[in-house]
Design a protein around this motif. Structure first.
Motif, PDB file in Angstrom:
ATOM      1  N   ALA A 179       0.831  -1.202   0.000  1.00 18.61           N
ATOM      2  CA  ALA A 179       0.000   0.000   0.000  1.00 18.61           C
ATOM      3  C   ALA A 179       0.871   1.261   0.000  1.00 18.61           C
ATOM      4  O   ALA A 179       0.566   2.244  -0.688  1.00 18.61           O
ATOM      5  CB  ALA A 179      -0.920  -0.002   1.216  1.00 18.61           C
ATOM      6  N   VAL A 180       1.951   1.237   0.750  1.00 17.84           N
ATOM      7  CA  VAL A 180       2.855   2.387   0.798  1.00 17.84           C
ATOM      8  C   VAL A 180       3.553   2.553  -0.545  1.00 17.84           C
ATOM      9  O   VAL A 180       3.707   3.679  -1.047  1.00 17.84           O
ATOM     10  CB  VAL A 180       3.875   2.227   1.952  1.00 17.84           C
ATOM     11  CG1 VAL A 180       4.925   3.326   1.909  1.00 17.84           C
ATOM     12  CG2 VAL A 180       3.171   2.211   3.288  1.00 17.84           C
ATOM     13  N   GLN A 181       3.976   1.451  -1.138  1.00 20.06           N
ATOM     14  CA  GLN A 181       4.620   1.510  -2.448  1.00 20.06           C
ATOM     15  C   GLN A 181       3.669   2.074  -3.503  1.00 20.06           C
ATOM     16  O   GLN A 181       4.065   2.892  -4.343  1.00 20.06           O
ATOM     17  CB  GLN A 181       5.097   0.123  -2.866  1.00 20.06           C
ATOM     18  CG  GLN A 181       6.330  -0.331  -2.144  1.00 20.06           C
ATOM     19  CD  GLN A 181       6.779  -1.709  -2.604  1.00 20.06           C
ATOM     20  OE1 GLN A 181       6.011  -2.447  -3.241  1.00 20.06           O
ATOM     21  NE2 GLN A 181       7.997  -2.072  -2.257  1.00 20.06           N
ATOM     22  N   LYS A 182       2.426   1.640  -3.457  1.00 22.80           N
ATOM     23  CA  LYS A 182       1.427   2.125  -4.414  1.00 22.80           C
ATOM     24  C   LYS A 182       1.189   3.617  -4.222  1.00 22.80           C
ATOM     25  O   LYS A 182       1.118   4.378  -5.188  1.00 22.80           O
ATOM     26  CB  LYS A 182       0.128   1.350  -4.252  1.00 22.80           C
ATOM     27  CG  LYS A 182      -0.931   1.726  -5.243  1.00 22.80           C
ATOM     28  CD  LYS A 182      -2.181   0.874  -5.079  1.00 22.80           C
ATOM     29  CE  LYS A 182      -3.242   1.244  -6.080  1.00 22.80           C
ATOM     30  NZ  LYS A 182      -4.452   0.443  -5.922  1.00 22.80           N
ATOM     31  N   ARG A 183       1.093   4.050  -2.977  1.00 19.72           N
ATOM     32  CA  ARG A 183       0.877   5.467  -2.689  1.00 19.72           C
ATOM     33  C   ARG A 183       2.066   6.299  -3.169  1.00 19.72           C
ATOM     34  O   ARG A 183       1.887   7.362  -3.777  1.00 19.72           O
ATOM     35  CB  ARG A 183       0.660   5.666  -1.200  1.00 19.72           C
ATOM     36  CG  ARG A 183       0.271   7.093  -0.851  1.00 19.72           C
ATOM     37  CD  ARG A 183      -0.034   7.267   0.620  1.00 19.72           C
ATOM     38  NE  ARG A 183      -1.090   6.351   1.047  1.00 19.72           N
ATOM     39  CZ  ARG A 183      -1.070   5.659   2.182  1.00 19.72           C
ATOM     40  NH1 ARG A 183      -0.060   5.783   3.014  1.00 19.72           N
ATOM     41  NH2 ARG A 183      -2.069   4.868   2.500  1.00 19.72           N
ATOM     42  N   LEU A 184       3.281   5.838  -2.923  1.00 17.36           N
ATOM     43  CA  LEU A 184       4.469   6.558  -3.385  1.00 17.36           C
ATOM     44  C   LEU A 184       4.543   6.612  -4.911  1.00 17.36           C
ATOM     45  O   LEU A 184       4.934   7.629  -5.486  1.00 17.36           O
ATOM     46  CB  LEU A 184       5.734   5.919  -2.818  1.00 17.36           C
ATOM     47  CG  LEU A 184       6.010   6.167  -1.344  1.00 17.36           C
ATOM     48  CD1 LEU A 184       7.230   5.384  -0.880  1.00 17.36           C
ATOM     49  CD2 LEU A 184       6.184   7.648  -1.070  1.00 17.36           C
ATOM     50  N   ALA A 185       4.155   5.531  -5.571  1.00 12.86           N
ATOM     51  CA  ALA A 185       4.153   5.506  -7.027  1.00 12.86           C
ATOM     52  C   ALA A 185       3.132   6.489  -7.588  1.00 12.86           C
ATOM     53  O   ALA A 185       3.410   7.204  -8.559  1.00 12.86           O
ATOM     54  CB  ALA A 185       3.859   4.093  -7.530  1.00 12.86           C
ATOM     55  N   LEU A 186       1.963   6.558  -6.972  1.00 13.93           N
ATOM     56  CA  LEU A 186       0.944   7.511  -7.424  1.00 13.93           C
ATOM     57  C   LEU A 186       1.382   8.953  -7.194  1.00 13.93           C
ATOM     58  O   LEU A 186       1.183   9.819  -8.056  1.00 13.93           O
ATOM     59  CB  LEU A 186      -0.379   7.238  -6.712  1.00 13.93           C
ATOM     60  CG  LEU A 186      -1.125   5.982  -7.175  1.00 13.93           C
ATOM     61  CD1 LEU A 186      -2.334   5.738  -6.285  1.00 13.93           C
ATOM     62  CD2 LEU A 186      -1.528   6.112  -8.621  1.00 13.93           C
ATOM     63  N   ILE A 187       2.002   9.223  -6.061  1.00  9.99           N
ATOM     64  CA  ILE A 187       2.500  10.576  -5.779  1.00  9.99           C
ATOM     65  C   ILE A 187       3.605  10.947  -6.769  1.00  9.99           C
ATOM     66  O   ILE A 187       3.643  12.068  -7.283  1.00  9.99           O
ATOM     67  CB  ILE A 187       2.994  10.671  -4.317  1.00  9.99           C
ATOM     68  CG1 ILE A 187       1.808  10.601  -3.362  1.00  9.99           C
ATOM     69  CG2 ILE A 187       3.788  11.954  -4.089  1.00  9.99           C
ATOM     70  CD1 ILE A 187       2.190  10.467  -1.903  1.00  9.99           C
ATOM     71  N   GLY A 188       4.481  10.025  -7.070  1.00  7.60           N
ATOM     72  CA  GLY A 188       5.550  10.277  -8.045  1.00  7.60           C
ATOM     73  C   GLY A 188       5.008  10.524  -9.442  1.00  7.60           C
ATOM     74  O   GLY A 188       5.469  11.425 -10.148  1.00  7.60           O
ATOM     75  N   ALA A 189       4.024   9.749  -9.845  1.00  7.78           N
ATOM     76  CA  ALA A 189       3.428   9.935 -11.170  1.00  7.78           C
ATOM     77  C   ALA A 189       2.700  11.276 -11.247  1.00  7.78           C
ATOM     78  O   ALA A 189       2.795  11.989 -12.257  1.00  7.78           O
ATOM     79  CB  ALA A 189       2.461   8.795 -11.470  1.00  7.78           C
ATOM     80  N   PHE A 190       2.006  11.649 -10.182  1.00  3.04           N
ATOM     81  CA  PHE A 190       1.306  12.936 -10.154  1.00  3.04           C
ATOM     82  C   PHE A 190       2.300  14.092 -10.197  1.00  3.04           C
ATOM     83  O   PHE A 190       2.087  15.079 -10.897  1.00  3.04           O
ATOM     84  CB  PHE A 190       0.434  13.028  -8.899  1.00  3.04           C
ATOM     85  CG  PHE A 190      -0.320  14.312  -8.800  1.00  3.04           C
ATOM     86  CD1 PHE A 190      -1.396  14.571  -9.634  1.00  3.04           C
ATOM     87  CD2 PHE A 190       0.056  15.281  -7.879  1.00  3.04           C
ATOM     88  CE1 PHE A 190      -2.087  15.772  -9.550  1.00  3.04           C
ATOM     89  CE2 PHE A 190      -0.627  16.478  -7.782  1.00  3.04           C
ATOM     90  CZ  PHE A 190      -1.705  16.724  -8.630  1.00  3.04           C
ATOM     91  N   ALA A 191       3.411  13.970  -9.480  1.00  3.66           N
ATOM     92  CA  ALA A 191       4.438  15.010  -9.482  1.00  3.66           C
ATOM     93  C   ALA A 191       5.072  15.143 -10.864  1.00  3.66           C
ATOM     94  O   ALA A 191       5.307  16.261 -11.348  1.00  3.66           O
ATOM     95  CB  ALA A 191       5.499  14.697  -8.433  1.00  3.66           C
ATOM     96  N   ALA A 192       5.343  14.024 -11.517  1.00  2.00           N
ATOM     97  CA  ALA A 192       5.929  14.069 -12.854  1.00  2.00           C
ATOM     98  C   ALA A 192       4.959  14.690 -13.858  1.00  2.00           C
ATOM     99  O   ALA A 192       5.361  15.510 -14.700  1.00  2.00           O
ATOM    100  CB  ALA A 192       6.318  12.656 -13.298  1.00  2.00           C
TER     101      ALA A 192
END
Length: 53
Positions: A4-17
């Motif tokens: 869940a943490v990995q998924k959240r970090l991936a979504l935050i990274g994609a949104f930032a990019a």
């Protein structure tokens, strides 16, 4: 690190990019509309049909 943490970090990274790409494109459009390339003096060329300066 849990899934869940990995998924959240991936979504935050994609949104930032995505936000960075959109901001860069907006900046390029703003610079393109605010610049006046017709104001550059060139030697030996015909005068422009409409003066922008």
């Amino acid at each position: 690190m849990s899934a869940a943490v990995q998924k959240r970090l991936a979504l935050i990274g994609a949104f930032a990019a995505l936000t960075l790409v959109l901001a860069a494109n907006a900046h390029l459009l703003a610079v393109a509309f605010h610049s006046q390339p017709a104001c550059v003096a060139t030697e030996g060329t015909a005068m422009p049909a409409r003066r922008a300066c």
